[in-house]
Design an enzyme around this catalytic site. Sequence first.
Site, PDB file in Angstrom:
ATOM      1  N   TYR A  91      52.257  66.694  41.262  1.00 47.15           N
ATOM      2  CA  TYR A  91      53.183  65.847  40.393  1.00 47.15           C
ATOM      3  C   TYR A  91      54.031  67.088  39.702  1.00 47.15           C
ATOM      4  CZ  TYR A  91      55.211  62.410  37.285  1.00 47.15           C
ATOM      5  OH  TYR A  91      55.893  61.711  36.623  1.00 47.15           O
ATOM      6  N   PHE A 143      84.510  58.390  46.089  1.00 47.04           N
ATOM      7  CA  PHE A 143      83.548  57.774  47.173  1.00 47.04           C
ATOM      8  C   PHE A 143      83.253  56.373  46.547  1.00 47.04           C
ATOM      9  CE2 PHE A 143      79.390  56.966  48.926  1.00 47.04           C
ATOM     10  CZ  PHE A 143      80.109  56.790  50.263  1.00 47.04           C
ATOM     11  N   THR A 144      82.722  55.561  47.354  1.00 44.45           N
ATOM     12  CA  THR A 144      82.441  54.072  46.774  1.00 44.45           C
ATOM     13  C   THR A 144      81.137  54.235  45.717  1.00 44.45           C
ATOM     14  OG1 THR A 144      80.657  54.035  48.460  1.00 44.45           O
ATOM     15  CG2 THR A 144      82.614  52.878  48.994  1.00 44.45           C
ATOM     16  N   ASP A 234      81.354  67.684  44.401  1.00 44.93           N
ATOM     17  CA  ASP A 234      80.455  66.768  45.179  1.00 44.93           C
ATOM     18  C   ASP A 234      80.561  67.457  46.586  1.00 44.93           C
ATOM     19  OD1 ASP A 234      79.463  65.025  46.997  1.00 44.93           O
ATOM     20  OD2 ASP A 234      80.147  63.340  46.104  1.00 44.93           O
ATOM     21  N   LYS A 277      72.847  64.006  53.499  1.00 47.20           N
ATOM     22  CA  LYS A 277      74.099  64.113  54.289  1.00 47.20           C
ATOM     23  C   LYS A 277      74.047  66.038  54.599  1.00 47.20           C
ATOM     24  CE  LYS A 277      77.982  61.682  53.816  1.00 47.20           C
ATOM     25  NZ  LYS A 277      77.869  60.364  54.521  1.00 47.20           N
ATOM     26  N   ARG A 400      85.685  50.891  56.393  1.00 52.44           N
ATOM     27  CA  ARG A 400      85.977  51.898  55.312  1.00 52.44           C
ATOM     28  C   ARG A 400      87.420  51.266  55.182  1.00 52.44           C
ATOM     29  NH1 ARG A 400      81.336  54.093  52.977  1.00 52.44           N
ATOM     30  NH2 ARG A 400      81.725  52.061  52.472  1.00 52.44           N
ATOM     31  N   PHE A 466      80.175  45.752  49.910  1.00 59.40           N
ATOM     32  CA  PHE A 466      80.124  45.798  51.356  1.00 59.40           C
ATOM     33  C   PHE A 466      78.829  45.761  52.111  1.00 59.40           C
ATOM     34  CE2 PHE A 466      79.094  50.213  51.172  1.00 59.40           C
ATOM     35  CZ  PHE A 466      79.642  50.593  49.797  1.00 59.40           C
TER      36      PHE A 466
HETATM   37  N1  F0G Z   1      79.118  61.548  47.605  1.00 58.05           N
HETATM   38  C1  F0G Z   1      79.581  61.313  48.987  1.00 58.05           C
HETATM   39  C2  F0G Z   1      80.963  62.136  49.270  1.00 58.05           C
HETATM   40  C3  F0G Z   1      79.189  60.631  49.863  1.00 58.05           C
HETATM   41  O1  F0G Z   1      79.274  60.605  51.359  1.00 58.05           O
HETATM   42  C4  F0G Z   1      77.949  59.947  49.517  1.00 58.05           C
HETATM   43  C5  F0G Z   1      77.133  59.064  50.480  1.00 58.05           C
HETATM   44  C6  F0G Z   1      77.318  60.277  48.364  1.00 58.05           C
HETATM   45  C7  F0G Z   1      78.162  60.702  47.381  1.00 58.05           C
HETATM   46  C8  F0G Z   1      76.113  59.116  47.889  1.00 58.05           C
HETATM   47  O2  F0G Z   1      75.059  59.768  48.456  1.00 58.05           O
HETATM   48  O3  F0G Z   1      73.944  57.754  49.935  1.00 58.05           O
HETATM   49  O4  F0G Z   1      72.782  60.004  49.181  1.00 58.05           O
HETATM   50  O5  F0G Z   1      73.236  58.202  47.431  1.00 58.05           O
HETATM   51  N2  F0G Z   1      77.738  58.807  51.438  1.00 58.05           N
HETATM   52  C9  F0G Z   1      77.055  57.838  52.388  1.00 58.05           C
HETATM   53  C10 F0G Z   1      77.881  57.504  53.696  1.00 58.05           C
HETATM   54  C11 F0G Z   1      76.421  56.573  52.299  1.00 58.05           C
HETATM   55  O6  F0G Z   1      77.615  56.590  54.782  1.00 58.05           O
HETATM   56  O7  F0G Z   1      79.086  58.049  53.768  1.00 58.05           O
HETATM   57  P1  F0G Z   1      73.450  58.898  48.601  1.00 58.05           P
END
Ligand code: F0G
Length: 493
Positions: A91, A143-144, A234, A277, A400, A466
């Site tokens: 832990y 980003f979303t 990021d 990623k 997208r 989405f």
């Molecule tokens: N920032 C960027 C640039 C991303 O592309 C993503 C995720 C995140 C933050 C969030 O990371 O999913 O680990 O919580 N991108 C994925 C995509 C979901 O399909 O482009 P996460």
Amino acid sequence: MKKNTSPAAHDSPVIKFIVGEQIPVELHKVRIVQKLNLKPVNERLRAIQDAGFNSFLLSTQDVFLDMLTDSGTNAMSDQQVASMLVADDAYAGSQSFERLQKAVKEVFGKKYFLPAHQGRAAEHIIFHAFIRQGDVIPMNYHFTTTKAHIELPGGVIEEIFTSEALKIKSSHPFKGNIDIEKLKKLIKKHGVDRIPFVRMEASTNLIGGQPFSIENMRQVRKVCDQHKIMLVLDASLIGENAYFIKQREAAFKKKSIAEILRTMCDLSDLVYFSSRKVSSTRGGGICTNDVHLYDKLKDLVILFEGFLTYGGMSVREIEAMAVGLRETQDETCISQSPQFIKYLVEHLDAAGVPVVTPAGGLGCHIDAKGFLPHVPQTEYPAGALTAAFYIISGVRGMERGTISSVRDVSGKDILADMELLRLAMPRRVFTLSQVKYVADRLQWLHKNRKLIGGLQFEYEPAVLRFFTGRLTPTSDWPQKLMAKFKKDFGNSL
Ligand code: F0G
């Protein structure tokens, strides 16, 4: 454990063809395989109907090539899998975490590291700590999950991209750059007190995986320094951004990917990433050299994620992340996906299929507005194209566009800047013949594009709609598309 080194650390690992067509060659071999299903077209139509015309709701049982995302789907290396066997279950004080800390220091050059269970968890912690009601966050593009997490504590995003960023057809090498004049104006307009940090996203996801240059980052840093504003990176797609810098920025042609990664991180006060990623394994994290920033964030990690030596991840993921981060320095590893994307983009472009150029990272981005000019943006052309492409190919892409956007206070859709069908190219997963299949089916669909109609919401969640929203077609166009497919392809899948 053996260290993976590229054959020539500073030269791009491209194999030249003298007689045949120049194609990207895989610098890895496939040792574990997974059987795929390619179901008949009528079953694919049924599957997308059952999924509410939302590719997120398809089962992989019904998917041939899964190009939804590269998140958590990049192929792991043998070294990563091997590292999971020596994970130290604890832990607190796990040696696995110590190994990860060392890798973060080596790759990103940051002393302090906070683990989080994925990228948006890192965003949650940073934005919770630094954003107050009414704050403004300048960035190249959102980003979303970034936008949602900035708005949660009452912040507002301000996108200050250059005039090239949203052009579908462009030869600009760095469409992810920040417009420096816009940044200066924004600081003047809102004042330093309202701007807790500037955010730069590597390989800017939503505009087609487009990189920024070091030159641009240095200019952003200069403005930040003048006003004592923090610069947050990021780094979820930092490997690809580094690869493009080496390819496209003259001053970095002879630098190694490791040096370019360090240059980007050295220019940032705080670096966060989705490990799903960047390093082909689950997880995420935040790193910095500033102990005050670390102190401000560490209690939130304990509160939201878990103790400081695991942050919501298993020790096995932590070990694989450490190896994956080091592999990000290896150009043979990180160049494979961009090279396949380039191959697909250039083939589609030559065939007249509207596609975002130049080719970026993450995936191939098809311009749905150009593909389906007869489908109004209020009927979600990118969503319709995603569903249509699945029906005729079994390939799962991701919308997208406006479905990935939100509504304004009056309930009207905020139309997205770009309507894209994203076909992700997870690292070292697909073969070139599979990529050729994608190109072939897309060209057929483009010839038959008039058959595709729009979509409308049937069920619409309030947040990040989405992911789980359900839609229906505005007419019987999916049936007509299937009929044409059967006519042209006969009994073939
Ligand atoms: N920032 C960027 C640039 C991303 O592309 C993503 C995720 C995140 C933050 C969030 O990371 O999913 O680990 O919580 N991108 C994925 C995509 C979901 O399909 O482009 P996460």
